[in-house]
Design an enzyme around this catalytic site. Structure first.
Site, mmCIF file in Angstrom:
data_model
loop_
_atom_site.group_PDB
_atom_site.id
_atom_site.type_symbol
_atom_site.label_atom_id
_atom_site.label_comp_id
_atom_site.label_asym_id
_atom_site.label_seq_id
_atom_site.Cartn_x
_atom_site.Cartn_y
_atom_site.Cartn_z
ATOM 1 N N ASP A 29 -7.078 0.109 -3.535
ATOM 2 C CA ASP A 29 -8.120 1.138 -3.616
ATOM 3 C C ASP A 29 -8.951 0.986 -4.893
ATOM 4 O O ASP A 29 -9.587 1.918 -5.330
ATOM 5 C CB ASP A 29 -7.484 2.525 -3.548
ATOM 6 N N GLU B 194 0.832 -1.214 0.000
ATOM 7 C CA GLU B 194 0.000 0.000 0.000
ATOM 8 C C GLU B 194 0.865 1.263 0.000
ATOM 9 O O GLU B 194 1.778 1.420 0.795
ATOM 10 C CB GLU B 194 -0.993 0.043 1.175
HETATM 11 O O1 AHR Z 1 0.610 0.492 -3.342
HETATM 12 C C1 AHR Z 1 0.275 0.750 -4.676
HETATM 13 C C2 AHR Z 1 -1.156 1.199 -4.793
HETATM 14 O O2 AHR Z 1 -1.325 2.461 -4.212
HETATM 15 C C3 AHR Z 1 -2.208 0.365 -4.110
HETATM 16 O O3 AHR Z 1 -2.504 -0.856 -4.734
HETATM 17 C C4 AHR Z 1 -3.371 1.282 -4.151
HETATM 18 O O4 AHR Z 1 -4.316 1.047 -3.137
HETATM 19 C C5 AHR Z 1 -2.732 2.668 -4.014
HETATM 20 O O5 AHR Z 1 -3.187 3.516 -5.019
#
Ligand code: AHR
Ligand code: AHR
Ligand code: AHR
Length: 481
Positions: free
Chosen positions: A280, A204
């Site tokens: 996300d 994340e």
């Molecule tokens: O960590 C990379 C990305 O960043 C994740 O998958 C996403 O939730 C956020 O936009």
């Protein structure tokens, strides 16, 4: 034994086991996945041919004959009910109604395992699966492992082709709230040696290739057609491992302490499961998934090595992407519409616009050339085809925003993939239907006499289910010019 039998023996049992290609426990004979067909929107479940065996692809082929099929559910074989279904909107919305993500075509990723046909999950941008109420997955800083078998040649730089642990509300809730396998050539956060693609860990707000945020040269570019990717994590320890899924052993690309960036030690895992998207619901990525599991506990390298040997023994191999009347590379062809309205119309172009036009032996030479296409080996995948304009050498039919265009080949991977199509037997029983390689739910279609790649009943006007099979079926003959 299957992969999950090996993880059980190692003391780190599977708490989720997903595959459209085979059973992941030697005793598993239940459903692997569900498909829904376009003709009547009914569903059927696909099971292994026998306990522990390869999926019954013939059952899918029969159910989906003369129509389109989508993968609606990827069942959890662990018994915990951690099934994957169409991902809902989160920080980002998908392309379907109410912001849901697209479902995958059931035929985008054909393979064989030990010579038996099966289908993987071909994720185009916009496609994603999720379970936000999984049980038994790691939360907080708890230990887990995961592996996935992927297509090492199907990737992009979008965020984020992931499989693993993510947020339960489909939003970015902060560093350390995910722990998933990532595969692709995004350089937005991390990268490895060479130009990619890489196996990384999506933790994340960061794709991590090793200890540091950014580049870690120990994480190699992957060039295997079939790749085993593994990520595991426990308090202040995590690892990335990878291998050729068709031969050889796993290598360790990173094993060590957590990144020093704030938020990743301890972790704050939430325990949802994602496939093909970011935490996300970022939906820009592409990739192909064949099988994968998540475990309770940090698997030993020895257990993972035994699983890799099991994957190699499954003998993943490629198979034809095309069917129906054959095309000959180098030949000039015409494509005649088969819808009752339009049987004197042929796929043609006016400038960059692809359309259908009435063409006959008495048409002008210019029009004959506009309606003739030279068959080329697929620019993005040589198992399929590209169509070069006879009157504009170096320009090809490609899709852009799902409209068909004739554009000059700019040499980019994006162009090559947009210009690659896989003919199959015509859905209405005539000629060929020309499937997009990169969006296999979509086919060459005329709609109001303009060319698109259309899905059967999708959100665009040109995706209308009415007349779909006829509009996507083309009789291919020798070109006019
Ligand atoms: O960590 C990379 C990305 O960043 C994740 O998958 C996403 O939730 C956020 O936009
Ligand atoms: O046609 C769909 C996509 O639209 C193409 O892949 C891309 O080039 C454009 O953004
Ligand atoms: O392209 C001609 C017709 O336009 C198609 O058959 C129909 O689906 C649309 O209305």
């Amino acid at each position: 034994a299957g992969p999950c039998d090996l993880f059980s023996s190692g003391g780190t049992p599977c708490i989720a086991a997903h595959s459209t290609t085979r059973a992941l426990y030697s005793a598993y004979a239940g459903s692997l996945y569900q498909v829904k067909r376009g003709s009547d929107n009914t569903t059927t479940n696909i099971a292994p041919l026998s306990a522990g065996g390869v999926a019954n692809a013939a059952a899918q082929d029969t159910f989906c004959a003369s129509t389109t099929c989508l993968i609606t559910i990827i069942y959890d074989q662990s018994g915990r009910g951690n099934h994957l279904t169409q991902a809902p909107p989160g920080g980002f919305s998908g392309p379907e109604s109410n912001g849901y993500d697209n479902l995958a075509s059931a035929i985008g990723a054909p393979v064989t395992l030990n010579g038996q046909k099966a289908y993987g999950v071909f994720i185009s941008p916009g496609t994603g699966y999720r379970n936000n109420a999984a049980s038994g997955t790691a939360t907080g800083d708890a230990a887990e492992g995961m592996y996935a078998v992927l297509d090492g040649t199907h990737y992009n730089g979008g965020c984020c082709f992931d499989y693993g642990n993510a947020e339960t509300n489909s939003h970015d809730t902060g560093n350390g709230h995910m722990e998933a396998i990532y595969f692709g050539d995004s350089t937005s956060w991390g990268s490895g040696s060479g130009s990619g693609p890489w196996v990384m860990a999506d933790l994340e707000n960061g794709l991590f290739s090793g200890l540091s945020a950014g580049n870690n040269a120990g994480d190699p570019s992957i060039s295997y057609r079939f790749v085993t990717a593994a990520v595991k994590g426990e308090p202040n320890q995590w690892a990335i491992r990878g291998a050729n899924a068709a031969s050889g052993a796993l290598s360790t690309y990173y094993s060590g302490v957590r990144p020093s960036v704030s938020g990743y030690n301890p972790m704050s895992k939430e325990g949802a499961i994602i496939l093909g998207i970011g935490g996300d619901n970022s939906v820009s990525a592409q990739g192909t998934f064949y099988e994968g599991v998540m475990t309770s506990g940090y698997p030993s390298d020895a257990t993972e090595n035994a699983v890799q040997a099991n994957i190699v023994a499954a003998k993943y191999a490629t198979t034809a992407l095309t069917s129906g009347p054959a095309l000959t590379v180098g030949s000039s062809i015409s494509l005649r519409a088969t819808t009752a309205c339009c049987t004197t119309r042929y796929l043609a172009h006016t400038g960059s616009t692809v359309n259908t036009q009435v063409v006959s032996s008495s048409s002008t030479t210019a029009l004959k050339q506009q309606a003739s296409w030279t068959v080329r080996a697929g620019l993005g995948n040589s198992a399929c085809f590209s169509f070069e304009s006879v009157d504009t050498a170096g320009s090809y039919i490609r899709h852009y925003n799902f409209a068909l265009l004739v554009n000059a080949n700019d040499g980019s991977k994006q162009f090559h993939e947009d210009a690659t199509f896989c003919p199959q037997a015509g859905l209405n029983g005539q000629g060929n239907s020309i499937r997009s390689w990169s969006y296999p739910t979509r086919y060459f279609r005329h709609y109001s006499n303009v060319g698109y790649i259309a899905s059967n009943g999708g959100v665009h006007t040109f995706d209308a289910a009415t007349s779909f099979n006829d509009d996507v079926s083309w009789v291919i003959s020798t070109g006019f010019a």
